[in-house]
Enzyme design. Structure first.
Site, mmCIF file in Angstrom:
data_model
loop_
_atom_site.group_PDB
_atom_site.id
_atom_site.type_symbol
_atom_site.label_atom_id
_atom_site.label_comp_id
_atom_site.label_asym_id
_atom_site.label_seq_id
_atom_site.Cartn_x
_atom_site.Cartn_y
_atom_site.Cartn_z
ATOM 1 N N LYS A 185 36.401 15.034 60.019
ATOM 2 C CA LYS A 185 36.474 14.475 61.263
ATOM 3 C C LYS A 185 35.979 14.563 62.506
ATOM 4 O O LYS A 185 35.640 13.488 63.133
ATOM 5 C CB LYS A 185 38.261 14.471 61.713
ATOM 6 C CG LYS A 185 39.170 13.851 60.894
ATOM 7 C CD LYS A 185 40.506 14.006 61.359
ATOM 8 C CE LYS A 185 40.998 15.033 60.429
ATOM 9 N NZ LYS A 185 42.499 15.396 60.674
ATOM 10 N N ARG B 238 37.377 21.440 48.010
ATOM 11 C CA ARG B 238 37.161 20.273 48.979
ATOM 12 C C ARG B 238 36.161 19.551 48.545
ATOM 13 O O ARG B 238 35.315 19.824 47.992
ATOM 14 C CB ARG B 238 36.555 21.207 50.238
ATOM 15 C CG ARG B 238 36.837 20.594 51.667
ATOM 16 C CD ARG B 238 36.006 21.319 52.702
ATOM 17 N NE ARG B 238 36.068 20.636 53.982
ATOM 18 C CZ ARG B 238 36.861 20.303 54.790
ATOM 19 N NH1 ARG B 238 38.054 20.898 54.705
ATOM 20 N NH2 ARG B 238 36.904 19.534 55.683
ATOM 21 N N GLU C 102 46.254 16.175 60.486
ATOM 22 C CA GLU C 102 46.342 16.188 61.747
ATOM 23 C C GLU C 102 45.872 14.840 62.491
ATOM 24 O O GLU C 102 44.979 14.255 61.790
ATOM 25 C CB GLU C 102 45.291 17.233 62.302
ATOM 26 C CG GLU C 102 45.744 17.939 63.627
ATOM 27 C CD GLU C 102 44.552 18.885 63.855
ATOM 28 O OE1 GLU C 102 44.298 18.918 65.160
ATOM 29 O OE2 GLU C 102 43.964 19.496 62.777
HETATM 30 P P1 ATP Z 1 38.608 17.562 58.834
HETATM 31 O O1 ATP Z 1 37.632 18.885 58.718
HETATM 32 O O2 ATP Z 1 37.960 16.427 58.420
HETATM 33 O O3 ATP Z 1 38.843 17.699 60.281
HETATM 34 P P2 ATP Z 1 41.033 18.725 58.277
HETATM 35 O O4 ATP Z 1 41.248 19.955 57.297
HETATM 36 O O5 ATP Z 1 40.926 19.426 60.016
HETATM 37 O O6 ATP Z 1 39.755 18.009 57.951
HETATM 38 P P3 ATP Z 1 43.424 17.699 58.167
HETATM 39 O O7 ATP Z 1 43.858 16.576 58.890
HETATM 40 O O8 ATP Z 1 44.067 18.896 58.570
HETATM 41 O O9 ATP Z 1 42.040 17.808 58.569
HETATM 42 O O10 ATP Z 1 43.900 17.799 56.727
HETATM 43 C C1 ATP Z 1 44.630 17.497 55.945
HETATM 44 C C2 ATP Z 1 44.630 17.932 54.336
HETATM 45 O O11 ATP Z 1 43.515 17.178 53.889
HETATM 46 C C3 ATP Z 1 44.589 19.474 54.463
HETATM 47 O O12 ATP Z 1 45.458 19.846 53.605
HETATM 48 C C4 ATP Z 1 43.080 19.665 54.137
HETATM 49 O O13 ATP Z 1 43.094 20.693 53.167
HETATM 50 C C5 ATP Z 1 42.631 18.194 53.427
HETATM 51 N N1 ATP Z 1 41.373 18.044 53.381
HETATM 52 C C6 ATP Z 1 40.639 18.058 54.587
HETATM 53 N N2 ATP Z 1 39.333 17.519 54.191
HETATM 54 C C7 ATP Z 1 39.326 17.753 52.670
HETATM 55 C C8 ATP Z 1 38.328 17.565 51.845
HETATM 56 N N3 ATP Z 1 36.999 17.279 52.243
HETATM 57 N N4 ATP Z 1 38.320 17.640 50.585
HETATM 58 C C9 ATP Z 1 39.815 17.794 50.178
HETATM 59 N N5 ATP Z 1 40.775 18.093 50.932
HETATM 60 C C10 ATP Z 1 40.597 17.955 52.420
HETATM 61 MG MG MG Z 2 43.028 20.333 60.223
#
Ligand code: ATP
Ligand code: MG
Length: 569
Positions: free
Chosen positions: A271, A261, A35
């Site tokens: 984020k 994760r 995102e």
């Molecule tokens: P955040 O909680 O940091 O905002 P998010 O999941 O909202 O993370 P996205 O940009 O939607 O952020 O994530 C892109 C991809 O990264 C998704 O497929 C998510 O599953 C993966 N992802 C995010 N954080 C982690 C993590 N700590 N470990 C492994 N994969 C992750």
């Molecule tokens: Mg997300």
């Protein structure tokens, strides 16, 4: 070519099984769907590493898809930064797309769902909807609008799109099962009204699909074979499958597979939390070298190879676990130990005057650039009457086993001479201002007297030629190991924006304000022209990397990591 993780992961086993059973037609296709609302952190890097390396391992490819189904603020900065980060890691995407590119197709599929009796427009208020949803222990009950005729839902849905209703007035819901033990299946919202400008589609839309509806459709449009994501989406998988299996307008059968994760000790990987640190000024920006973002790690002196090494070692486990941040440090230390040139820098200078060395005389002594690489050659260091050593390398009342300099004691200055401390000069307040030492002129390293052994060897720089520099030394942003134990927020995916819970204030209260220390030191002059990103090992002080804020004559260095490795596998 990136090396795939050494032992076969459960994801590889699933993919192999799908291939053996003929479930995949054509090549393996994955996607990385960030995102664009922040910079990539090391957790995202784990995800993209898996997405890209799995595709590569099976001769397929990976798309970069910006997941922008939420109308977001100006985010071209993030869109650009994410691409730069992925390229820097050495990965190449197949197609670059935006989730919003598929709004029209997604809408068409929503109408099809309505026509098939799989979705309906619900006019319950948000509070009523919450009440009707039930709880984990209590089943929900059907909305009075659930069984309205498909034509009526279709008409309302078209008018939702046309902008006839205000935000929150009604939603499109999937008709699944209000008594499902999985609350996500209790008629989930598929579309909501949101009169908001979208960075890509402008004001064309005032209804936006929810993540759980949009994501499987996007995967199907792109022919994704394996939709890999982190573990918090596991409970969404039945919904993913429901959308996919009912979506007859597209012919594809993607499979969602979840992995652990990444969590790291002493930091936060989310984020939302990282943004709070930036916006509230706890750090200088997304690239503050204390941050776990890729842009910060790069600025701190991490190479792409060290990050690949880290992710290989972390592996692809199914179960969540917290990884010791010292493993990340261990990886960069090993990398820099092999690749960084050696240099001398004094971080906290104490002046030394050599009483038996002529005032005007300066000679050049020779020092090796890397102990394991004689072919990297040597450099010349000026040596004269006035020098600097590290203040902590002198002790007026040395404790037992202190082998550095003390009154009456001898040490070797690395690549130069043995000196003895004869006199301690104090300033007005009793602080040590200077040491008067004498030099054993027959003890030059590499010369005839070099064999004489003394217990301590110190780093040093010659005062007149030394370059002043600023050194930034870092500690963890969070002293407690469990900083990573932030609440899970993945289950709320797609509900961000105005519905997102604000970052917890107590997490900021635990921020380590002593996590940056700025020192003014001196550097050997032989380093020459410095360019940002260049790394050195400063003898006994650690690995340091030139910061982009460096100017000619005013270098700034970040300490990537100290030399001491406390990581135990
Ligand atoms: P955040 O909680 O940091 O905002 P998010 O999941 O909202 O993370 P996205 O940009 O939607 O952020 O994530 C892109 C991809 O990264 C998704 O497929 C998510 O599953 C993966 N992802 C995010 N954080 C982690 C993590 N700590 N470990 C492994 N994969 C992750
Ligand atoms: Mg997300």
């Amino acid at each position: 070519m990136q090396e795939a993780p050494k032992s076969r992961s459960f994801i590889e086993e699933f993919i192999e099984q799908d291939l053996t059973e003929g479930k995949v037609k054509g090549a393996i296709q994955t996607r990385f769907p960030p995102e664009p609302n922040g910079y990539l952190h090391i957790g995202h890097v784990k995800a993209l590493y898996i997405d890209f390396s799995m595709a590569e391992r099976f001769g397929g490819s990976c798309n970069l898809r910006f997941d922008d189904t939420n109308p977001t603020k100006e985010d071209t900065e993030y869109v650009q930064a994410i691409q730069d980060d992925i390229r820097w890691l050495g990965f190449k995407w197949d197609k670059m797309v935006y989730g919003s590119d598929y709004f029209e197709k997604t809408y068409e599929i929503a109408e099809d769902f309505i026509q098939k009796g799989l979705a309906y427009v619900d006019e319950l208020s948000q509070a009523e909807m919450r009440e009707y949803r039930g709880t984990l222990t209590k089943p929900g009950k059907n909305s009075p609008f659930r069984d309205r005729p498909a034509e009526e839902s279709l008409d309302l849905f078209r008018r939702m799109r046309a902008g006839e209703f205000e935000n929150g007035r009604m939603v499109l819901r999937g008709k699944i099962d209000m008594s499902s033990p999985n609350v996500l299946l209790r008629d989930p919202t598929l579309y909501r009204i949101l009169h908001a400008h979208h960075h890509n589609t402008g004001d064309k839309w005032c209804i936006y699909p929810m993540y759980d509806f949009a994501h499987p459709i996007q995967d199907m449009i792109e022919g994704i074979t394996h939709s890999l994501c982190s573990l918090e989406y596991e409970i969404h998988r039945p919904l993913y499958d429901w959308v996919r299996d009912n979506c007859t307008l597209l012919d594809a059968h993607p499979r969602q597979i979840e992995f652990a994760r990444l969590k790291l000790t002493h930091t936060v990987l989310s984020k939302r939390y990282l943004r709070a640190l930036v916006e509230k000024g706890y750090v200088s920006g997304w690239d503050d070298p204390r941050m776990p973002t890729l842009t910060a790690l790069r600025r701190r002196g991490y190479s792409a190879a060290s990050i690949h090494d880290f992710l290989r070692r972390v592996g692809i486990a199914k179960a969540d676990s917290v990884v010791d941040i010292r493993l990340l440090e261990h990886c960069v230390r090993e990398d820099l130990n092999a690749s960084a040139r050696r240099a001398m820098a004094v971080l906290d200078p104490l002046k030394i005057t050599l009483s038996n060395w002529p005032e005007e005389k300066t000679i050049l002594v020779s020092a090796e650039n890397h102990p394991d690489h004689p072919e990297w050659g040597t450099r010349e260091l000026p040596f004269g009457r006035t020098l600097y050593i590290e203040r902590e390398d002198f002790d007026e009342n040395p404790p037992p086993k202190f082998f550095r300099l003390a009154p009456g004691r001898e040490v070797r200055l690395k690549s130069a001479y043995i000196i003895r401390c004869d006199e301690v000069v104090k300033g007005e307040n009793g602080e040590i201002a200077e040491l008067i030492c004498s030099v054993d002129l027959s003890s030059l390293s590499g010369g005839e007297g070099a064999s004489r052994k003394v217990k301590g060897t110190l780093h040093w720089v010659e005062a007149k030629s030394a370059l002043p520099f600023e050194g930034r030394l870092y500690d963890y942003m969070f002293g407690d190991e469990e900083a990573a134990a932030e609440p899970e927020e993945g289950a709320e995916e797609g509900d961000e924006g105005e519905n997102a819970a604000p970052a917890k204030p107590d997490f900021l209260a635990r921020f380590n304000h002593g996590s940056i220390k700025v020192v003014k030191g001196f550097l050997e002059p032989a380093l020459g022209e410095l360019s940002p990103g260049q790394s050195f090992q400063f003898m006994r002080q650690g690995y340091f990397c030139v910061d982009p804020s460096s100017r000619p004559g005013a270098p700034v260095f970040n300490r990537t990591v100290s030399l001491k490795d406390s990581y135990r596998p």
